[in-house]
Design a protein around this motif. Structure first.
Motif, PDB file in Angstrom:
ATOM      1  N   GLU A 290     129.358 107.234  91.814  1.00 50.95           N
ATOM      2  CA  GLU A 290     129.808 106.497  92.990  1.00 50.95           C
ATOM      3  C   GLU A 290     129.880 105.021  92.625  1.00 50.95           C
ATOM      4  O   GLU A 290     128.900 104.427  92.179  1.00 50.95           O
ATOM      5  N   LEU A 291     131.051 104.412  92.811  1.00 53.18           N
ATOM      6  CA  LEU A 291     131.229 103.004  92.503  1.00 53.18           C
ATOM      7  C   LEU A 291     131.210 102.178  93.785  1.00 53.18           C
ATOM      8  O   LEU A 291     131.838 102.544  94.783  1.00 53.18           O
ATOM      9  N   ARG A 292     130.486 101.043  93.732  1.00 57.12           N
ATOM     10  CA  ARG A 292     130.428 100.119  94.861  1.00 57.12           C
ATOM     11  C   ARG A 292     130.981  98.780  94.379  1.00 57.12           C
ATOM     12  O   ARG A 292     130.339  98.096  93.577  1.00 57.12           O
ATOM     13  N   CYS A 293     132.173  98.446  94.850  1.00 61.07           N
ATOM     14  CA  CYS A 293     132.951  97.350  94.258  1.00 61.07           C
ATOM     15  C   CYS A 293     133.080  96.152  95.194  1.00 61.07           C
ATOM     16  O   CYS A 293     133.137  96.299  96.421  1.00 61.07           O
ATOM     17  N   ASP A 294     133.200  94.970  94.577  1.00 57.79           N
ATOM     18  CA  ASP A 294     133.543  93.791  95.349  1.00 57.79           C
ATOM     19  C   ASP A 294     135.022  93.882  95.734  1.00 57.79           C
ATOM     20  O   ASP A 294     135.740  94.805  95.319  1.00 57.79           O
ATOM     21  N   GLU A 295     135.481  92.923  96.511  1.00 57.24           N
ATOM     22  CA  GLU A 295     136.834  93.018  97.089  1.00 57.24           C
ATOM     23  C   GLU A 295     137.918  93.119  96.022  1.00 57.24           C
ATOM     24  O   GLU A 295     138.843  93.936  96.144  1.00 57.24           O
ATOM     25  N   ARG A 296     137.822  92.342  94.943  1.00 52.52           N
ATOM     26  CA  ARG A 296     138.883  92.344  93.933  1.00 52.52           C
ATOM     27  C   ARG A 296     138.857  93.634  93.116  1.00 52.52           C
ATOM     28  O   ARG A 296     139.907  94.214  92.809  1.00 52.52           O
ATOM     29  N   ALA A 297     137.673  94.095  92.759  1.00 48.56           N
ATOM     30  CA  ALA A 297     137.586  95.355  92.015  1.00 48.56           C
ATOM     31  C   ALA A 297     138.018  96.529  92.878  1.00 48.56           C
ATOM     32  O   ALA A 297     138.595  97.514  92.386  1.00 48.56           O
ATOM     33  N   LEU A 298     137.804  96.419  94.201  1.00 44.72           N
ATOM     34  CA  LEU A 298     138.179  97.497  95.115  1.00 44.72           C
ATOM     35  C   LEU A 298     139.702  97.650  95.188  1.00 44.72           C
ATOM     36  O   LEU A 298     140.210  98.767  95.379  1.00 44.72           O
ATOM     37  N   ARG A 299     140.415  96.570  94.997  1.00 44.75           N
ATOM     38  CA  ARG A 299     141.874  96.681  94.985  1.00 44.75           C
ATOM     39  C   ARG A 299     142.366  97.455  93.761  1.00 44.75           C
ATOM     40  O   ARG A 299     143.392  98.136  93.814  1.00 44.75           O
ATOM     41  N   ALA A 300     141.611  97.365  92.661  1.00 42.35           N
ATOM     42  CA  ALA A 300     141.966  98.130  91.459  1.00 42.35           C
ATOM     43  C   ALA A 300     141.493  99.572  91.551  1.00 42.35           C
ATOM     44  O   ALA A 300     142.065 100.465  90.920  1.00 42.35           O
ATOM     45  N   LEU A 301     140.432  99.797  92.366  1.00 42.51           N
ATOM     46  CA  LEU A 301     139.858 101.141  92.527  1.00 42.51           C
ATOM     47  C   LEU A 301     139.765 101.444  94.023  1.00 42.51           C
ATOM     48  O   LEU A 301     138.681 101.468  94.609  1.00 42.51           O
ATOM     49  N   PRO A 302     140.885 101.698  94.682  1.00 38.24           N
ATOM     50  CA  PRO A 302     140.891 101.842  96.147  1.00 38.24           C
ATOM     51  C   PRO A 302     140.093 103.027  96.665  1.00 38.24           C
ATOM     52  O   PRO A 302     139.753 103.070  97.854  1.00 38.24           O
ATOM     53  N   TRP A 303     139.781 103.978  95.796  1.00 45.83           N
ATOM     54  CA  TRP A 303     139.003 105.146  96.220  1.00 45.83           C
ATOM     55  C   TRP A 303     137.496 104.863  96.257  1.00 45.83           C
ATOM     56  O   TRP A 303     136.706 105.671  96.770  1.00 45.83           O
ATOM     57  N   ALA A 304     137.070 103.710  95.700  1.00 40.59           N
ATOM     58  CA  ALA A 304     135.644 103.395  95.599  1.00 40.59           C
ATOM     59  C   ALA A 304     135.098 102.901  96.937  1.00 40.59           C
ATOM     60  O   ALA A 304     135.836 102.710  97.913  1.00 40.59           O
ATOM     61  N   GLU A 305     133.790 102.684  96.989  1.00 39.62           N
ATOM     62  CA  GLU A 305     133.127 102.144  98.171  1.00 39.62           C
ATOM     63  C   GLU A 305     133.049 100.621  98.066  1.00 39.62           C
ATOM     64  O   GLU A 305     133.044 100.060  96.969  1.00 39.62           O
ATOM     65  N   ALA A 306     132.969  99.960  99.210  1.00 41.73           N
ATOM     66  CA  ALA A 306     132.800  98.509  99.220  1.00 41.73           C
ATOM     67  C   ALA A 306     131.334  98.173  98.960  1.00 41.73           C
ATOM     68  O   ALA A 306     130.426  98.806  99.506  1.00 41.73           O
ATOM     69  N   ALA A 307     131.109  97.181  98.117  1.00 39.39           N
ATOM     70  CA  ALA A 307     129.742  96.780  97.790  1.00 39.39           C
ATOM     71  C   ALA A 307     129.197  95.850  98.876  1.00 39.39           C
ATOM     72  O   ALA A 307     129.946  95.161  99.571  1.00 39.39           O
ATOM     73  N   SER A 308     127.871  95.846  99.000  1.00 39.77           N
ATOM     74  CA  SER A 308     127.185  94.895  99.873  1.00 39.77           C
ATOM     75  C   SER A 308     126.348  93.973  99.005  1.00 39.77           C
ATOM     76  O   SER A 308     126.143  94.223  97.811  1.00 39.77           O
ATOM     77  N   GLU A 309     125.816  92.921  99.574  1.00 36.76           N
ATOM     78  CA  GLU A 309     124.983  91.982  98.829  1.00 36.76           C
ATOM     79  C   GLU A 309     123.765  92.683  98.231  1.00 36.76           C
ATOM     80  O   GLU A 309     123.296  92.319  97.151  1.00 36.76           O
ATOM     81  N   GLN A 310     123.262  93.711  98.919  1.00 33.84           N
ATOM     82  CA  GLN A 310     122.084  94.434  98.439  1.00 33.84           C
ATOM     83  C   GLN A 310     122.347  95.218  97.157  1.00 33.84           C
ATOM     84  O   GLN A 310     121.413  95.590  96.441  1.00 33.84           O
ATOM     85  N   ASP A 311     123.625  95.483  96.853  1.00 36.72           N
ATOM     86  CA  ASP A 311     123.941  96.271  95.656  1.00 36.72           C
ATOM     87  C   ASP A 311     123.763  95.460  94.377  1.00 36.72           C
ATOM     88  O   ASP A 311     123.524  96.027  93.312  1.00 36.72           O
ATOM     89  N   TRP A 312     123.867  94.132  94.485  1.00 37.88           N
ATOM     90  CA  TRP A 312     123.620  93.311  93.294  1.00 37.88           C
ATOM     91  C   TRP A 312     122.098  93.201  93.118  1.00 37.88           C
ATOM     92  O   TRP A 312     121.373  92.874  94.039  1.00 37.88           O
ATOM     93  N   GLY A 313     121.643  93.502  91.943  1.00 35.47           N
ATOM     94  CA  GLY A 313     120.202  93.475  91.705  1.00 35.47           C
ATOM     95  C   GLY A 313     119.510  94.758  92.101  1.00 35.47           C
ATOM     96  O   GLY A 313     118.281  94.808  92.173  1.00 35.47           O
ATOM     97  N   GLN A 314     120.273  95.805  92.321  1.00 34.90           N
ATOM     98  CA  GLN A 314     119.697  97.093  92.721  1.00 34.90           C
ATOM     99  C   GLN A 314     119.508  97.999  91.512  1.00 34.90           C
ATOM    100  O   GLN A 314     120.410  98.156  90.697  1.00 34.90           O
ATOM    101  N   GLU A 315     118.315  98.585  91.377  1.00 34.12           N
ATOM    102  CA  GLU A 315     118.101  99.627  90.375  1.00 34.12           C
ATOM    103  C   GLU A 315     118.321 100.964  91.073  1.00 34.12           C
ATOM    104  O   GLU A 315     117.444 101.468  91.772  1.00 34.12           O
ATOM    105  N   PHE A 316     119.506 101.547  90.894  1.00 33.87           N
ATOM    106  CA  PHE A 316     119.859 102.770  91.612  1.00 33.87           C
ATOM    107  C   PHE A 316     119.110 103.982  91.066  1.00 33.87           C
ATOM    108  O   PHE A 316     118.689 104.857  91.823  1.00 33.87           O
ATOM    109  N   GLY A 317     118.971 104.075  89.754  1.00 30.21           N
ATOM    110  CA  GLY A 317     118.298 105.231  89.158  1.00 30.21           C
ATOM    111  C   GLY A 317     119.052 106.525  89.389  1.00 30.21           C
ATOM    112  O   GLY A 317     118.477 107.616  89.331  1.00 30.21           O
ATOM    113  N   ALA A 318     120.333 106.435  89.646  1.00 31.18           N
ATOM    114  CA  ALA A 318     121.152 107.607  89.965  1.00 31.18           C
ATOM    115  C   ALA A 318     122.589 107.302  89.559  1.00 31.18           C
ATOM    116  O   ALA A 318     122.892 106.246  89.004  1.00 31.18           O
TER     117      ALA A 318
END
Length: 436
Positions: A290-318
């Motif tokens: 699952e990709l969580r992208c900022d606005e510019r990356a989301l335009r290149a990957l329109p199927w991805a999810e929009a990122a939030s501020e909490q996603d930066w610095g997150q250790e997903f472990g998944a």
């Protein structure tokens, strides 16, 4: 008047004092004896494989009943591949040179007065770790090689496995005539507070877990703490990156072992690379990421999810990856320093100068050029094993192997000289460096 010790606390103090006493024997034993203990450990592990498997299966069954998540279940499992890796690590330590009493420097202070600096064990280590039972053997074998006593508090989810593996370590020591009390396993979480108060018996605490765990232990003890914070690892894809290499390293860093602390958690992409980002995105999506992208990356990957501020610095472990666009190397480095955990960060770049700048400017324990973040590992570094990965800036940094568990001593050999023999009008020091 000091409070009276409870029977439990007194018992733990007695057991810890026994570790200290056994460590002094282990640390001063001939190098051949410690090597023999490592050889014996491999034999004990092989003979005990069925028992280890049964214990691990019991842990996995209980964990599944309690709803432990997939990544944690993967960490908890002791597969054949993990077991073979453990054996290889023990072999590597046994084949390596014994580090204790290695001479680092020799100096003639005066004729017949020679000073040496030599490597020495730290003493007694307290290691607190979570669900990975293979850590018991990694930690224990490093303790044997480095001549340290070790107290291990593993996660309760691995309780059955931990008991069997600690017993393997103790049997290996006993089998070569060394005191098995140099290794102690403590299963009860309540023991940790008692142990953290034993600053006269324990020399170093190494917590393997979250940054919150490390901070909690630092606040509760006067014992030095070698901390391992979260593994928020970045892969920066530079404008000069080879697209195929970028795909390969992004997939390996995220998918090889998503639950590991050296897995890639954030992909930083130079703005001029965005037209080629779909190649990376599609390869990751095929593997269930699952990709969580900022606005510019989301335009290149329109199927991805929009990122939030909490996603930066997150250790997903998944199988989740944050993706952010940057305009320059400087912006990528700034992002890493703001949101990273100083664990491991990597760059994909064909431009060598850019790669070298990244290696120099990123302040992390491990920094890579054109290599996956997953290489940040004691075994892969040739250390045999690791007791943890330190994100601190003192004593040891990155994967902590044998050298990170050693300190130094000074040995002085003389012929009856006294300090009063030296000074104005008396003898002078030569301070002449000697060959080791």
């Amino acid at each position: 008047m000091a409070p009276m010790a409870t029977p439990m606390a007194e018992n733990l103090r007695v057991r810890t004092a026994a570790v200290r006493e056994a460590q002094r024997v282990l640390g001063s034993a001939p190098a051949e004896r410690r090597t023999a203990a490592l050889r014996a450990l491999k034999d004990v592990l092989l003979r005990s494989r069925a028992e280890i498997s049964r214990a691990n299966e019991a842990d996995l069954s209980l964990a599944a009943e309690e709803g432990l998540s997939g990544p944690l279940l993967h960490r908890l499992g002791l597969s054949d591949a993990k077991f073979e890796s453990l054996l290889e690590g023990v072999d590597a330590l046994a084949d390596g040179e014994d580090p204790i009493d290695q001479v680092l420097s020799r100096t003639e202070l005066d004729e017949g007065l020679v000073l040496e600096s030599v490597r020495s064990p730290l003493g007694v280590l307290l290691i607190i770790f979570e669900s990975r039972p293979d850590a018991v053997i990694q930690i224990g074998s490093l303790a044997i090689r480095s001549g340290n006593g070790v107290i291990m508090k593993g996660g309760r989810e691995a309780a059955h496995s931990n008991v069997v593996l600690v017993d393997c370590l103790r049997r290996a020591l006993e089998g070569v005539g060394l005191n098995p009390r140099a290794v102690l396993g403590v299963p009860d979480r309540r023991d940790v507070d008692e142990l953290l108060a034993l600053d006269d018996l324990i020399d170093l605490v190494i917590p393997r877990g979250s940054g919150a765990l490390v901070r909690s232990i630092q606040e509760r003890s006067r014992i030095p703490v070698l901390g391992h914070a979260e593994g928020v690892c970045h892969l920066y894809v530079d404008a000069s990156a080879d697209p195929d290499m970028a795909v390969r390293l992004a997939v390996d860093g995220k998918c090889d072992y998503p639950a590991a602390c050296n897995a890639t958690e954030t992909l930083l992409v130079h703005a001029s690379f965005l037209p080629r980002l779909p190649g990376i995105g599609d390869a990751l999506r095929e593997r269930g990421v699952e990709l969580r992208c900022d606005e510019r990356a989301l335009r290149a990957l329109p199927w991805a999810e929009a990122a939030s501020e909490q996603d930066w610095g997150q250790e997903f472990g998944a199988l989740t990856l944050a993706v952010r666009t940057v305009e320059s190397l400087e912006e990528a480095v700034d992002h890493i320093h703001r949101y990273g955990s100083s664990h491991t960060d990597a760059i994909v770049a064909e431009d060598r100068e850019t790669g070298e700048r990244f290696l120099k400017e990123v302040d992390a324990a491990s920094v890579f050029h054109n290599a996956s973040t997953r290489f940040a590992d004691g075994f892969r570094y040739g250390l045999g094993a690791e007791v943890g990965i330190s994100t601190a800036r003192i004593h040891a940094r990155g994967p902590v192997g044998v050298e990170g568990l050693l300190t130094t001593r000074w040995l002085l050999r003389g012929e009856g000289q006294g300090a009063a023999d030296y000074g104005p009008g008396r003898r002078s020091f030569t301070h002449r460096p000697l060959d080791g």
